[in-house]
Design a protein around this motif. Structure first.
Motif, PDB file in Angstrom:
ATOM      1  N   ALA A 130     -19.160  19.932  14.814  1.00 39.07           N
ATOM      2  CA  ALA A 130     -18.531  19.540  13.682  1.00 39.07           C
ATOM      3  C   ALA A 130     -17.181  19.958  13.293  1.00 39.07           C
ATOM      4  O   ALA A 130     -16.526  19.375  12.879  1.00 39.07           O
ATOM      5  CB  ALA A 130     -19.616  20.033  12.436  1.00 39.07           C
ATOM      6  N   ALA A 131     -17.065  21.453  13.844  1.00 34.15           N
ATOM      7  CA  ALA A 131     -15.536  21.906  13.571  1.00 34.15           C
ATOM      8  C   ALA A 131     -14.451  21.192  14.386  1.00 34.15           C
ATOM      9  O   ALA A 131     -13.352  20.710  13.881  1.00 34.15           O
ATOM     10  CB  ALA A 131     -15.499  23.404  14.147  1.00 34.15           C
ATOM     11  N   PHE A 132     -14.837  20.718  15.552  1.00 32.77           N
ATOM     12  CA  PHE A 132     -13.695  20.021  16.403  1.00 32.77           C
ATOM     13  C   PHE A 132     -13.773  18.496  16.030  1.00 32.77           C
ATOM     14  O   PHE A 132     -12.676  17.759  16.191  1.00 32.77           O
ATOM     15  CB  PHE A 132     -14.047  20.163  17.816  1.00 32.77           C
ATOM     16  N   GLN A 133     -14.898  17.780  15.563  1.00 33.65           N
ATOM     17  CA  GLN A 133     -14.849  16.578  15.305  1.00 33.65           C
ATOM     18  C   GLN A 133     -14.283  15.951  13.919  1.00 33.65           C
ATOM     19  O   GLN A 133     -13.420  15.220  13.844  1.00 33.65           O
ATOM     20  CB  GLN A 133     -16.366  15.826  15.529  1.00 33.65           C
ATOM     21  N   ALA A 134     -14.944  16.761  12.826  1.00 30.63           N
ATOM     22  CA  ALA A 134     -14.489  16.417  11.638  1.00 30.63           C
ATOM     23  C   ALA A 134     -13.210  17.184  11.473  1.00 30.63           C
ATOM     24  O   ALA A 134     -12.435  16.671  10.541  1.00 30.63           O
ATOM     25  CB  ALA A 134     -15.376  17.160  10.731  1.00 30.63           C
ATOM     26  N   GLY A 135     -12.807  18.184  12.112  1.00 34.57           N
ATOM     27  CA  GLY A 135     -11.570  19.085  12.105  1.00 34.57           C
ATOM     28  C   GLY A 135     -10.485  18.445  12.886  1.00 34.57           C
ATOM     29  O   GLY A 135      -9.781  17.634  12.588  1.00 34.57           O
ATOM     30  N   VAL A 136     -10.370  19.118  14.223  1.00 38.03           N
ATOM     31  CA  VAL A 136      -9.546  18.852  14.923  1.00 38.03           C
ATOM     32  C   VAL A 136      -9.271  17.289  15.363  1.00 38.03           C
ATOM     33  O   VAL A 136      -8.252  17.141  15.251  1.00 38.03           O
ATOM     34  CB  VAL A 136      -9.528  19.861  16.211  1.00 38.03           C
ATOM     35  N   ARG A 137     -10.339  16.793  15.644  1.00 29.67           N
ATOM     36  CA  ARG A 137     -10.044  15.410  16.261  1.00 29.67           C
ATOM     37  C   ARG A 137      -9.600  14.561  15.105  1.00 29.67           C
ATOM     38  O   ARG A 137      -8.758  13.623  15.337  1.00 29.67           O
ATOM     39  CB  ARG A 137     -11.425  14.559  16.892  1.00 29.67           C
ATOM     40  N   ALA A 138     -10.301  14.686  13.925  1.00 27.71           N
ATOM     41  CA  ALA A 138      -9.698  13.744  12.879  1.00 27.71           C
ATOM     42  C   ALA A 138      -8.459  13.885  12.349  1.00 27.71           C
ATOM     43  O   ALA A 138      -7.738  13.093  12.078  1.00 27.71           O
ATOM     44  CB  ALA A 138     -10.956  14.062  11.773  1.00 27.71           C
ATOM     45  N   HIS A 139      -7.831  15.255  12.522  1.00 29.80           N
ATOM     46  CA  HIS A 139      -6.560  15.476  12.198  1.00 29.80           C
ATOM     47  C   HIS A 139      -5.742  14.732  13.304  1.00 29.80           C
ATOM     48  O   HIS A 139      -4.635  14.400  12.706  1.00 29.80           O
ATOM     49  CB  HIS A 139      -6.344  17.265  12.517  1.00 29.80           C
ATOM     50  N   TYR A 140      -5.934  14.794  14.313  1.00 27.83           N
ATOM     51  CA  TYR A 140      -5.449  14.085  15.424  1.00 27.83           C
ATOM     52  C   TYR A 140      -5.382  12.649  15.313  1.00 27.83           C
ATOM     53  O   TYR A 140      -4.178  12.186  15.238  1.00 27.83           O
ATOM     54  CB  TYR A 140      -5.900  14.477  16.807  1.00 27.83           C
ATOM     55  N   VAL A 141      -6.484  11.982  14.967  1.00 32.50           N
ATOM     56  CA  VAL A 141      -6.664  10.612  14.900  1.00 32.50           C
ATOM     57  C   VAL A 141      -5.914   9.915  13.542  1.00 32.50           C
ATOM     58  O   VAL A 141      -5.119   9.176  13.714  1.00 32.50           O
ATOM     59  CB  VAL A 141      -8.170  10.035  14.650  1.00 32.50           C
ATOM     60  N   THR A 142      -6.067  10.871  12.616  1.00 34.44           N
ATOM     61  CA  THR A 142      -5.323  10.586  11.171  1.00 34.44           C
ATOM     62  C   THR A 142      -3.979  10.462  11.416  1.00 34.44           C
ATOM     63  O   THR A 142      -3.025   9.514  11.056  1.00 34.44           O
ATOM     64  CB  THR A 142      -5.504  11.490  10.049  1.00 34.44           C
ATOM     65  N   SER A 143      -3.309  11.591  12.276  1.00 34.45           N
ATOM     66  CA  SER A 143      -1.893  11.807  12.356  1.00 34.45           C
ATOM     67  C   SER A 143      -1.373  10.818  13.436  1.00 34.45           C
ATOM     68  O   SER A 143      -0.141  10.090  13.072  1.00 34.45           O
ATOM     69  CB  SER A 143      -1.524  13.162  13.322  1.00 34.45           C
ATOM     70  N   VAL A 144      -2.122  10.148  14.344  1.00 30.35           N
ATOM     71  CA  VAL A 144      -1.619   9.065  15.046  1.00 30.35           C
ATOM     72  C   VAL A 144      -1.436   7.639  14.313  1.00 30.35           C
ATOM     73  O   VAL A 144      -0.425   7.079  14.540  1.00 30.35           O
ATOM     74  CB  VAL A 144      -2.752   9.172  16.348  1.00 30.35           C
ATOM     75  N   ALA A 145      -2.484   7.585  13.397  1.00 30.29           N
ATOM     76  CA  ALA A 145      -2.410   6.408  12.628  1.00 30.29           C
ATOM     77  C   ALA A 145      -1.353   6.336  11.831  1.00 30.29           C
ATOM     78  O   ALA A 145      -0.586   5.391  11.476  1.00 30.29           O
ATOM     79  CB  ALA A 145      -3.808   6.195  11.815  1.00 30.29           C
ATOM     80  N   ALA A 146      -0.966   7.532  11.169  1.00 29.83           N
ATOM     81  CA  ALA A 146       0.145   7.726  10.097  1.00 29.83           C
ATOM     82  C   ALA A 146       1.279   7.595  10.517  1.00 29.83           C
ATOM     83  O   ALA A 146       2.372   7.512   9.773  1.00 29.83           O
ATOM     84  CB  ALA A 146      -0.405   8.881   8.964  1.00 29.83           C
ATOM     85  N   VAL A 147       1.560   8.568  11.657  1.00 29.99           N
ATOM     86  CA  VAL A 147       3.039   8.881  11.999  1.00 29.99           C
ATOM     87  C   VAL A 147       3.896   7.730  12.187  1.00 29.99           C
ATOM     88  O   VAL A 147       5.184   7.970  12.103  1.00 29.99           O
ATOM     89  CB  VAL A 147       2.892   9.768  13.425  1.00 29.99           C
ATOM     90  N   PRO A 148       3.525   6.669  12.851  1.00 24.05           N
ATOM     91  CA  PRO A 148       4.668   5.557  12.962  1.00 24.05           C
ATOM     92  C   PRO A 148       5.228   5.043  11.856  1.00 24.05           C
ATOM     93  O   PRO A 148       6.446   4.815  11.817  1.00 24.05           O
ATOM     94  CB  PRO A 148       3.714   4.006  13.519  1.00 24.05           C
ATOM     95  N   THR A 149       4.577   5.075  10.721  1.00 24.77           N
ATOM     96  CA  THR A 149       5.144   4.768   9.683  1.00 24.77           C
ATOM     97  C   THR A 149       6.222   5.736   9.077  1.00 24.77           C
ATOM     98  O   THR A 149       7.253   5.493   8.660  1.00 24.77           O
ATOM     99  CB  THR A 149       4.070   4.604   8.471  1.00 24.77           C
ATOM    100  N   MET A 150       5.873   7.074   9.339  1.00 24.71           N
ATOM    101  CA  MET A 150       7.026   8.129   9.093  1.00 24.71           C
ATOM    102  C   MET A 150       8.059   8.057   9.939  1.00 24.71           C
ATOM    103  O   MET A 150       9.210   8.110   9.409  1.00 24.71           O
ATOM    104  CB  MET A 150       6.068   9.584   9.300  1.00 24.71           C
ATOM    105  N   VAL A 151       7.812   7.854  11.195  1.00 26.36           N
ATOM    106  CA  VAL A 151       8.936   7.828  12.254  1.00 26.36           C
ATOM    107  C   VAL A 151       9.834   6.674  11.913  1.00 26.36           C
ATOM    108  O   VAL A 151      11.193   6.597  11.931  1.00 26.36           O
ATOM    109  CB  VAL A 151       8.198   7.435  13.735  1.00 26.36           C
ATOM    110  N   ALA A 152       9.196   5.373  11.387  1.00 28.72           N
ATOM    111  CA  ALA A 152      10.182   4.351  11.144  1.00 28.72           C
ATOM    112  C   ALA A 152      10.970   4.853   9.820  1.00 28.72           C
ATOM    113  O   ALA A 152      12.109   4.175   9.797  1.00 28.72           O
ATOM    114  CB  ALA A 152       9.174   3.284  10.832  1.00 28.72           C
ATOM    115  N   ALA A 153      10.613   5.545   9.030  1.00 22.66           N
ATOM    116  CA  ALA A 153      11.151   5.939   7.689  1.00 22.66           C
ATOM    117  C   ALA A 153      12.056   6.981   8.054  1.00 22.66           C
ATOM    118  O   ALA A 153      13.252   7.107   7.288  1.00 22.66           O
ATOM    119  CB  ALA A 153      10.374   6.463   6.530  1.00 22.66           C
ATOM    120  N   GLY A 154      12.034   7.731   9.234  1.00 28.85           N
ATOM    121  CA  GLY A 154      12.867   8.714   9.459  1.00 28.85           C
ATOM    122  C   GLY A 154      12.604  10.030   8.847  1.00 28.85           C
ATOM    123  O   GLY A 154      13.410  11.027   8.711  1.00 28.85           O
ATOM    124  N   SER A 155      11.624  10.232   8.004  1.00 23.75           N
ATOM    125  CA  SER A 155      11.220  11.465   7.327  1.00 23.75           C
ATOM    126  C   SER A 155       9.835  11.481   7.105  1.00 23.75           C
ATOM    127  O   SER A 155       8.892  10.580   7.385  1.00 23.75           O
ATOM    128  CB  SER A 155      11.709  11.413   6.061  1.00 23.75           C
TER     129      SER A 155
END
Length: 267
Positions: A130-155
């Motif tokens: 639970a600590a690694f799936q709901a926590g660490v893995r989900a943090h990583y998966v969400t970041s992977v999904a969100a970062v392209p939009t941030m990188v495109a904006a440059g901030s």
């Protein structure tokens, strides 16, 4: 005009507690805040604690922001990706991502006497998962999904809610290992994101007066505790700092940020 008007935040795990406090802290500064959670109006709650994502979204709006609720179980990668996609489709951007969801706390409400899990060898392996799936893995998966939009904006700003448990040895094996992994995840992401103008930090709140903490208040010294909104004001201060990249890759603490930026705890 409030400094975060026009900015968009995604706060994972904001039905209550620290996540809700962060959402409201951003709302004070006028942000549009998407909040996720498993506790939704009209559905059976996954825990015996109060609060729904719809209630948080309504409070965001009442405080001057724009609140949007998304039902999401972040243990499911597809639901996580869909939540991020909805924010990007509707708002066109993500300026702040807060990874707050966590797991492994189930013994607080599943009826397990705490003394029966006094050592890691007595705990079911599900606590680790639970600590690694709901926590660490989900943090990583969400970041992977969100970062392209941030990188495109440059901030952009990514905040992983962590704790001093990452640096201690007396907070439980699964908890300590997962929090340490969360911190290193931030350090590595910051290394790759710096040149794209995106900051990533691990945030250590103090003892926060969440619903679960207050439920056990008779057993806890709350003298030096802080409100969930105080944590939210810490994130809002980072989000409004045009020089926030100086903090990237670092562990930052709510009290230190209060001293730096001058925000206070409403109590």
């Amino acid at each position: 005009m409030a400094p975060l008007v026009g900015k968009v935040a995604l706060i994972r795990g904001a039905s209550r507690g620290v996540g809700k406090g962060i959402a409201l802290g951003l709302a004070e500064q006028g942000a549009t805040v998407y909040v996720t959670g498993r506790t939704t109006a009209g559905a059976a709650p996954p825990t015996p604690l109060p609060g729904t994502v719809e209630e948080t979204a309504a409070e965001i709006t009442s405080m001057g922001g724009v609140g949007v609720a998304i039902s999401c179980d972040h243990r499911d990668d597809d639901q996580t990706r869909a939540a991020v996609r909805r924010v990007v489709d509707e708002a066109g951007r993500i300026d702040v991502l807060v990874n707050n969801v966590w797991g492994g706390y189930e013994y607080f409400w599943d009826g397990t006497p705490f003394w029966e899990e006094a050592g890691f060898w007595t705990q079911p392996l599900e606590r680790w998962d639970a600590a690694f799936q709901a926590g660490v893995r989900a943090h990583y998966v969400t970041s992977v999904a969100a970062v392209p939009t941030m990188v495109a904006a440059g901030s952009g700003l990514i905040v992983n809610v962590s704790s001093e448990g990452a640096e201690k040895t007396d907070t439980g094996v699964a908890y300590g290992a997962a929090k340490a992994a969360t911190d290193h995840l931030i350090a590595c992401m910051a290394h790759e994101l710096r040149d794209h103008g995106v900051a990533a930090v691990s945030l250590y709140p103090g003892l926060v007066r969440t619903e679960s903490v207050l439920k056990a208040a008779e057993f806890i010294d709350l003298t030096d505790s802080e409100s969930p909104l105080f944590v939210g004001r810490a994130v809002a201060a980072l989000a409004t700092d045009k020089a926030v990249l100086r903090h990237t890759g670092q562990v930052v603490r709510t009290n230190s940020l209060s001293n730096e930026y001058g925000f206070t705890d409403p109590g």
